[in-house]
Write an enzyme that holds these catalytic residues in place. Structure first.
Site, PDB file in Angstrom:
ATOM      1  N   SER A 162       0.839  -1.195   0.000  1.00 59.75           N
ATOM      2  CA  SER A 162       0.000   0.000   0.000  1.00 59.75           C
ATOM      3  C   SER A 162       0.875   1.246   0.000  1.00 59.75           C
ATOM      4  O   SER A 162       2.102   1.174   0.119  1.00 59.75           O
ATOM      5  CB  SER A 162      -0.921   0.012   1.233  1.00 59.75           C
ATOM      6  OG  SER A 162      -0.151   0.023   2.424  1.00 59.75           O
ATOM      7  N   ASP A 214       6.018  -7.460   2.006  1.00 56.08           N
ATOM      8  CA  ASP A 214       5.140  -6.829   2.977  1.00 56.08           C
ATOM      9  C   ASP A 214       4.676  -7.883   3.966  1.00 56.08           C
ATOM     10  O   ASP A 214       4.807  -9.081   3.705  1.00 56.08           O
ATOM     11  CB  ASP A 214       3.921  -6.186   2.292  1.00 56.08           C
ATOM     12  CG  ASP A 214       3.381  -4.986   3.059  1.00 56.08           C
ATOM     13  OD1 ASP A 214       2.859  -5.188   4.170  1.00 56.08           O
ATOM     14  OD2 ASP A 214       3.477  -3.856   2.548  1.00 56.08           O
ATOM     15  N   ASP A 227       7.690 -10.691   8.113  1.00 56.33           N
ATOM     16  CA  ASP A 227       8.130  -9.604   8.988  1.00 56.33           C
ATOM     17  C   ASP A 227       9.556  -9.210   8.640  1.00 56.33           C
ATOM     18  O   ASP A 227      10.497  -9.994   8.847  1.00 56.33           O
ATOM     19  CB  ASP A 227       8.037 -10.060  10.445  1.00 56.33           C
ATOM     20  CG  ASP A 227       8.229  -8.923  11.431  1.00 56.33           C
ATOM     21  OD1 ASP A 227       8.784  -7.868  11.048  1.00 56.33           O
ATOM     22  OD2 ASP A 227       7.835  -9.088  12.607  1.00 56.33           O
ATOM     23  N   ILE A 228       9.745  -8.006   8.122  1.00 54.55           N
ATOM     24  CA  ILE A 228      11.072  -7.572   7.694  1.00 54.55           C
ATOM     25  C   ILE A 228      12.017  -7.338   8.867  1.00 54.55           C
ATOM     26  O   ILE A 228      13.214  -7.137   8.666  1.00 54.55           O
ATOM     27  CB  ILE A 228      11.004  -6.302   6.822  1.00 54.55           C
ATOM     28  CG1 ILE A 228      10.388  -5.131   7.604  1.00 54.55           C
ATOM     29  CG2 ILE A 228      10.223  -6.579   5.546  1.00 54.55           C
ATOM     30  CD1 ILE A 228      10.444  -3.807   6.868  1.00 54.55           C
ATOM     31  N   ASN A 274      11.570   0.812   1.917  1.00 54.98           N
ATOM     32  CA  ASN A 274      10.466   1.752   2.087  1.00 54.98           C
ATOM     33  C   ASN A 274       9.603   1.480   3.312  1.00 54.98           C
ATOM     34  O   ASN A 274       9.079   2.413   3.913  1.00 54.98           O
ATOM     35  CB  ASN A 274       9.571   1.728   0.832  1.00 54.98           C
ATOM     36  CG  ASN A 274       8.197   2.302   1.112  1.00 54.98           C
ATOM     37  OD1 ASN A 274       8.020   3.524   1.176  1.00 54.98           O
ATOM     38  ND2 ASN A 274       7.211   1.423   1.280  1.00 54.98           N
ATOM     39  N   TYR A 311      10.158   7.607  15.428  1.00 50.92           N
ATOM     40  CA  TYR A 311      10.087   7.737  13.974  1.00 50.92           C
ATOM     41  C   TYR A 311      11.155   8.710  13.476  1.00 50.92           C
ATOM     42  O   TYR A 311      11.898   8.408  12.531  1.00 50.92           O
ATOM     43  CB  TYR A 311       8.698   8.233  13.578  1.00 50.92           C
ATOM     44  CG  TYR A 311       8.499   8.388  12.080  1.00 50.92           C
ATOM     45  CD1 TYR A 311       8.201   7.296  11.285  1.00 50.92           C
ATOM     46  CD2 TYR A 311       8.594   9.644  11.473  1.00 50.92           C
ATOM     47  CE1 TYR A 311       8.008   7.444   9.918  1.00 50.92           C
ATOM     48  CE2 TYR A 311       8.399   9.807  10.115  1.00 50.92           C
ATOM     49  CZ  TYR A 311       8.100   8.696   9.332  1.00 50.92           C
ATOM     50  OH  TYR A 311       7.915   8.843   7.978  1.00 50.92           O
ATOM     51  N   LYS A 360      14.324   7.756  11.034  1.00 48.28           N
ATOM     52  CA  LYS A 360      14.477   8.358   9.713  1.00 48.28           C
ATOM     53  C   LYS A 360      15.767   9.169   9.610  1.00 48.28           C
ATOM     54  O   LYS A 360      16.390   9.249   8.556  1.00 48.28           O
ATOM     55  CB  LYS A 360      13.260   9.222   9.392  1.00 48.28           C
ATOM     56  CG  LYS A 360      11.976   8.415   9.197  1.00 48.28           C
ATOM     57  CD  LYS A 360      12.122   7.359   8.105  1.00 48.28           C
ATOM     58  CE  LYS A 360      10.811   6.660   7.799  1.00 48.28           C
ATOM     59  NZ  LYS A 360      10.928   5.671   6.706  1.00 48.28           N
TER      60      LYS A 360
END
Length: 249
Positions: A15, A36, A59-60, A86, A161, A165
């Site tokens: 998505s 994903d 699960d990455i 991503n 977050y 990042k």
């Protein structure tokens, strides 16, 4: 563009921004590995029909899953040309309310998983091929401390977050420095306020933004296409802000 026939791994492809990246790559003739934790059926329905794909669900944050995905890609296609890190999560709690579980979720998903995928794709595959394009999706939150729109704090992301990042940006520059001699570039796209599931319901003040609209996933995907191209061989260690000009405010 000169990427027709290339092989790309895109995380968070079910998505939002990841879906847009996967779809736009497919329209350039790129075969895509869709990664994903959720089904990528909707993404597949939007992709070009003349390319191949793999759907890898898991699960990455699990290094074994990451390695299995890369191995599956090599078994199917033989090469990996493009990696797009991503996938992300965003906990918007205040520092007072933030728990260690919240912190670990954002850091592990947004930063650790990028490390896992980068290492698995580079060694030995990209390094042996003397070619690779690694694109990490960061955020202007990683550059300005987490305020993604306006001076009033609206649209503020959380501490975890922002830290993850910012870490992605530093990681991008380090990878670019180390792997440049091997023909591998590493760049980052830093979105501003963009309409995705993560931002649904978040109020954004766009009055200080020159382009006074919220971004859409395709805005980010088109920036990724540039970094993924062979024409971008002299561009590495860069952070491209796609934020409607907010960062000048």
């Amino acid at each position: 563009m000169s990427i027709k026939g290339d092989i790309a791994i895109v995380t968070g492809a079910a998505s939002g921004i990841g879906q847009a990246i996967a779809v736009q790559l497919s329209k350039q003739g790129v075969h895509v590995v869709l990664v994903d934790i959720n089904s990528c059926e909707d993404t597949i329905s939007k992709m070009a029909t003349d390319v191949s794909y793999i759907e890898s669900l898991g699960d990455i944050r699990d290094e074994n899953f990451v390695n299995a995905t890369v191995n599956q890609t090599i078994e199917r296609f033989g090469k990996i040309h493009i990696l797009v890190n991503n996938a992300g999560t965003c906990c918007r709690k205040s520092l007072e309310d933030l728990t260690i579980d919240d912190w670990n979720r954002d850091l592990d998903t947004n930063l650790k998983a990028a490390f896992y995928f980068t290492k698995a794709c580079v060694y030995p595959h990209m390094k042996e091929a003397k070619y690779g394009r690694i694109i990490n999706i960061s955020s202007i939150s990683g550059m300005n401390g987490g305020v993604t729109s306006g001076q009033d704090g609206q649209g503020r992301s959380g501490a975890a977050y922002a830290a993850s990042k910012g870490g992605i940006i530093a990681f991008t520059k380090w990878v670019a420095k180390e792997l440049g001699p091997d023909g591998i570039t590493c760049n980052s796209v830093a979105p501003g306020a963009t309409a995705t599931g993560i931002t649904a319901g978040v109020p954004y003040d766009l009055s200080l933004q020159p382009v006074q609209r919220i971004g859409v996933p395709d805005d980010i995907a088109h920036a990724v296409l540039h970094f993924a191209s062979r024409e971008a061989s002299y561009t590495t260690a860069q952070v491209l802000k796609v934020d409607g000009g907010l960062s000048i405010g």
